[in-house]
Every structure is written in structure tokens, then in C-alpha cells.
Motif scaffolding. Structure first.
Motif, PDB file in Angstrom:
ATOM      1  N   VAL A  98     -63.101   8.357 -76.871  1.00  0.00           N
ATOM      2  CA  VAL A  98     -64.101   7.705 -76.398  1.00  0.00           C
ATOM      3  C   VAL A  98     -63.946   7.361 -74.930  1.00  0.00           C
ATOM      4  N   GLU A  99     -64.226   7.334 -73.196  1.00  0.00           N
ATOM      5  CA  GLU A  99     -64.350   6.865 -72.022  1.00  0.00           C
ATOM      6  C   GLU A  99     -65.606   6.253 -72.025  1.00  0.00           C
ATOM      7  N   PHE A 100     -65.857   5.426 -71.817  1.00  0.00           N
ATOM      8  CA  PHE A 100     -67.283   5.279 -70.973  1.00  0.00           C
ATOM      9  C   PHE A 100     -67.268   5.010 -69.935  1.00  0.00           C
ATOM     10  N   ALA A 101     -68.364   4.965 -69.448  1.00  0.00           N
ATOM     11  CA  ALA A 101     -68.647   5.163 -67.948  1.00  0.00           C
ATOM     12  C   ALA A 101     -68.440   3.512 -66.841  1.00  0.00           C
ATOM     13  N   ALA A 102     -68.168   2.826 -67.585  1.00  0.00           N
ATOM     14  CA  ALA A 102     -67.460   1.707 -66.612  1.00  0.00           C
ATOM     15  C   ALA A 102     -65.682   0.622 -66.816  1.00  0.00           C
ATOM     16  N   GLY A 103     -65.160   2.052 -67.620  1.00  0.00           N
ATOM     17  CA  GLY A 103     -63.784   2.079 -67.912  1.00  0.00           C
ATOM     18  C   GLY A 103     -63.614   1.640 -69.148  1.00  0.00           C
ATOM     19  N   GLN A 104     -64.255   1.267 -70.182  1.00  0.00           N
ATOM     20  CA  GLN A 104     -63.812   0.844 -71.402  1.00  0.00           C
ATOM     21  C   GLN A 104     -63.535   1.987 -72.469  1.00  0.00           C
ATOM     22  N   ARG A 105     -63.070   1.681 -73.439  1.00  0.00           N
ATOM     23  CA  ARG A 105     -62.231   2.925 -74.879  1.00  0.00           C
ATOM     24  C   ARG A 105     -61.750   2.798 -75.429  1.00  0.00           C
ATOM     25  N   ALA A 106     -62.792   4.104 -76.349  1.00  0.00           N
ATOM     26  CA  ALA A 106     -62.470   4.292 -77.773  1.00  0.00           C
ATOM     27  C   ALA A 106     -61.914   4.465 -78.601  1.00  0.00           C
ATOM     28  N   GLU A 107     -60.582   4.080 -79.837  1.00  0.00           N
ATOM     29  CA  GLU A 107     -60.066   5.118 -80.134  1.00  0.00           C
ATOM     30  C   GLU A 107     -60.460   4.617 -81.499  1.00  0.00           C
ATOM     31  N   ILE A 108     -60.096   5.965 -82.384  1.00  0.00           N
ATOM     32  CA  ILE A 108     -60.696   6.404 -83.942  1.00  0.00           C
ATOM     33  C   ILE A 108     -60.565   6.724 -84.155  1.00  0.00           C
ATOM     34  N   ARG A 109     -59.736   6.589 -85.331  1.00  0.00           N
ATOM     35  CA  ARG A 109     -58.600   7.060 -86.206  1.00  0.00           C
ATOM     36  C   ARG A 109     -59.562   7.838 -87.635  1.00  0.00           C
ATOM     37  N   VAL A 110     -59.459   9.068 -87.823  1.00  0.00           N
ATOM     38  CA  VAL A 110     -60.550   9.166 -89.051  1.00  0.00           C
ATOM     39  C   VAL A 110     -60.047  10.108 -90.348  1.00  0.00           C
ATOM     40  N   GLY A 111     -60.445   9.741 -91.285  1.00  0.00           N
ATOM     41  CA  GLY A 111     -59.635  10.984 -92.402  1.00  0.00           C
ATOM     42  C   GLY A 111     -59.423  10.221 -94.060  1.00  0.00           C
ATOM     43  N   TRP A 112     -59.351  11.892 -94.699  1.00  0.00           N
ATOM     44  CA  TRP A 112     -60.131  12.232 -96.303  1.00  0.00           C
ATOM     45  C   TRP A 112     -58.520  11.945 -96.853  1.00  0.00           C
ATOM     46  N   ARG A 113     -58.349  10.606 -97.177  1.00  0.00           N
ATOM     47  CA  ARG A 113     -57.045  10.917 -97.753  1.00  0.00           C
ATOM     48  C   ARG A 113     -56.623   9.834 -99.585  1.00  0.00           C
TER      49      ARG A 113
END
Length: 347
Positions: free
Chosen positions: A222-237
Motif C-alpha cells: 500500500v502506498e499512502f498519500a504522503a509517501g509512506q508505504r506498507a508491505e504486509i505478507r500473509v499466509g495460511w501455513r
């Protein structure tokens, strides 16, 4: 709503007893019942589940509770003030709507609804009926996440540039939602709680697929309006359970492992790329209260007017817009999808 006249009346105030019905007695429902019964000002009258074995289990633990197979029994009961919904995700919106139409306050497991449009409609209905609607985003009530917010606001981390998370659930596959709606929703709720950043662009890539074509592992960016970012890795393992978060600031990085028994946060000083793990300091939580008990206490405060929901319909609406965009990105093989600015519905 029952007045508990026998309770202590400090400052001449009477304690209001909010009577609950609980729908769904699988994994989460009994935990809700236990915490509601432990809450100061809550009582549980009826538990609802279509499965006879689940109802029998509830009666074995709490013989005084009434059980029923029909949710409509809760709508019709004038003694029930509020409904807690812990059913499969695809049923949340319809049950929440019926509860609101019956004049009940509601606590709903995540996600509140499967589309932003459904979420907005529930938000409007709750406002129209003047009922409290709280979504059980349990992690934002945990002590480590609350300490994270204090660090962000007061502890010299500098401007936050990124949020990174890995969240793997061992062996559990939700029957009616994909892995993003099941697991990434937790980190999106934490992001809303910490920052309230405005999303502008979303990309989602699947790494493993289930036989029915849904992703069992994915990365959400996800890129946000003020330039911040989020990276979220998810899974059923089947072989791994993991809940790790990395918060990257201009002056320090914070590491949070939700599975750490100590519940502590590690702060590593230095700009990104220059951190030295040897210089880290740890902050241990001062309060290890069960997050779900805090959810219940917060709901009671909201019902009697002492608080505004931390995770109400507006927050759920923001999260659902991101997840809808993520689903479109999945169908486009990971191409970014823009999220247009929009007016947030009023709580």
C-alpha cells in the motif's frame, strides 16, 4: 438495559447492566462469552448457534445461559440490549443489519462486511438507529500495539516511512474469505490505529493458491498519500505461525513480535540502513490484560456514552476500500490499483 441497584453507587451513580446475546459459538464465541461475563456491567442471556453440539458445549460450561438455534430469538427479546456476532465472515453484514434494525448495539468480528458499500450502509443504519457498532479489531486493544502508538507520538522515532509485517496462521483456512480479508485486515486495522494514513495505491500478489483458486499466501503493498508505504505478507501455513511487525522511522526502527511471551518491543536507533541491533533497547508492556477483555470494556464505555468506538464503521470502511482494491489487483496479476479520495461516512 438493566440497572444493577445492588451494586456500589460511588458518587450516587448507578451501574447499568448491558444484557448481551452472542451469535456463533465456534472458536471465538465462547471467548466472547467468558469476557462479557467478566466485564463490569455486562451480562449474557442467550447464545445462538445452529449446531446442536456447539449449544451443548455452551450449556456444559455455562448452564444458566439460554441457547437457541435461531438468531431471530435474540432480535425479538426485549431484555437483550446488544449482540456480539462471531459467525463466518460472509454472514457478518446481514446479521449486523438485522441486529441494528431490532434496536440492538453490536460487536462484530472482523471484517464487518465484504464490500465498502455494505460497510457504509451499516454505518448509516447504526447512526440512524443511534446504536453503537464496534468491530472487534482485537490487536489495537493489545498492550504492545498501544505502546507502539505511544512510541510513534512521543519517543523520537522520527517521521515514519514504512510499516512491514509478516502474519502467518498455522493450518487455518477461513471458509468464506481469502487470506487478505482474513489476515491482512489485522495489520490494516493497526495502521489505522497508529496513523490514519490516506491510501492512494494498492498492489497485491498471490504466492500460493488453494485448489479453488483463492490465494493461501499473498503480499499486500500500500502506498499512502504522503509517501509512506506498507508491505504486509500473509499466509495460511500448516508449518508456521508468525506475527512480526517492523516500523521504520527516520531516527529509529521498532520491532514487534506478537508471539514473544514477554510482549516487549525492540527499538533499534539509527536511520534506515544504519541500525545496529547491538544498540537496541527493549520496552516491556506494563499491562498484560487480555485484549478481548479491553474490547468488551470499551464497548460498554461506548454504549453508556463515555467513549467513541476506536474501531467503528468509519475505520471498517477505510479498510474495506483497501481490501477491495487489493482483490482487483490480484485479478490483474499484481498491477497497482488506485484508490480515489472519498468522503468518509460519519459514525
Amino acid at each position: 438495559m438493566v440497572t444493577n441497584a445492588a451494586a456500589p453507587t460511588d458518587k450516587a451513580a448507578k451501574i447499568l447492566m448491558i444484557v448481551f446475546g452472542v451469535i456463533g459459538c465456534g472458536c471465538w464465541g465462547p471467548k466472547l462469552i467468558r469476557n462479557l461475563l467478566a466485564g463490569d456491567g455486562a451480562a449474557v442471556k442467550t447464545a445462538c448457534d445452529r449446531r446442536p453440539d456447539r449449544r451443548a458445549e455452551i450449556n456444559a460450561v455455562w448452564p444458566s445461559l439460554r441457547t437457541t438455534a435461531e438468531a431471530a430469538d435474540l432480535w425479538r427479546d426485549p431484555e437483550i440490549d446488544a449482540i456480539a456476532i462471531a459467525t463466518p465472515a460472509s454472514t457478518h453484514a446481514a446479521l449486523a443489519r438485522e441486529a441494528l434494525l431490532a434496536g440492538k448495539h453490536i460487536l462484530v468480528e472482523k471484517p464487518l462486511a465484504m464490500t465498502a458499500r455494505e460497510t457504509a450502509a451499516l454505518l448509516s443504519l447504526a447512526a440512524e438507529r443511534r446504536r453503537v457498532m464496534l468491530v472487534d479489531h482485537t490487536f489495537i486493544f493489545s498492550e504492545p500495539v498501544r505502546r507502539l502508538r505511544e512510541l510513534v507520538r512521543h519517543d523520537g522515532l522520527g517521521e515514519i516511512a514504512a510499516y512491514e509485517a509478516e502474519r502467518y496462521s498455522r493450518g487455518f483456512q477461513a471458509p468464506d474469505v481469502n487470506v487478505l480479508w482474513d489476515l491482512a485486515v489485522h495489520d490494516l486495522s493497526i495502521l489505522q490505529f497508529l496513523f490514519g494514513w490516506e491510501p492512494r495505491r494498492v498492489a497485491a500478489v498471490a504466492h500460493r493458491m488453494l485448489p479453488q483458486g483463492e490465494p493461501s499466501e499473498a503480499t499486500l503493498s500500500v502506498e499512502f498519500a504522503a509517501g509512506q508505504r506498507a508491505e504486509i505478507r500473509v499466509g495460511w501455513r500448516p508449518e508456521e505461525k508468525k506475527r512480526c511487525t517492523r516500523l521504520i522511522g527516520a531516527q529509529a526502527t521498532v520491532l514487534y513480535d506478537d508471539l514473544d511471551p514477554a510482549g516487549s518491543l525492540a527499538i533499534i536507533p539509527g536511520p534506515p540502513g544504519t541500525e545496529t541491533a547491538a544498540a537496541q533497547r527493549r520496552i516491556s508492556p506494563v499491562d498484560r490484560a487480555e485484549p478481548l477483555r479491553r474490547v468488551v470494556d470499551h464497548l460498554l464505555e461506548c454504549i453508556d456514552g463515555r467513549a467513541t468506538p476506536l474501531a467503528g464503521g468509519s475505520e471498517a470502511w477505510r479498510i474495506s476500500r483497501i481490501l477491495e482494491a487489493a482483490e482487483r489487483s490480484l485479478r490483474l496479476a499484481g498491477q497497482p490499483v488506485a484508490i480515489e479520495a472519498a468522503t468518509i461516512p460519519e459514525n
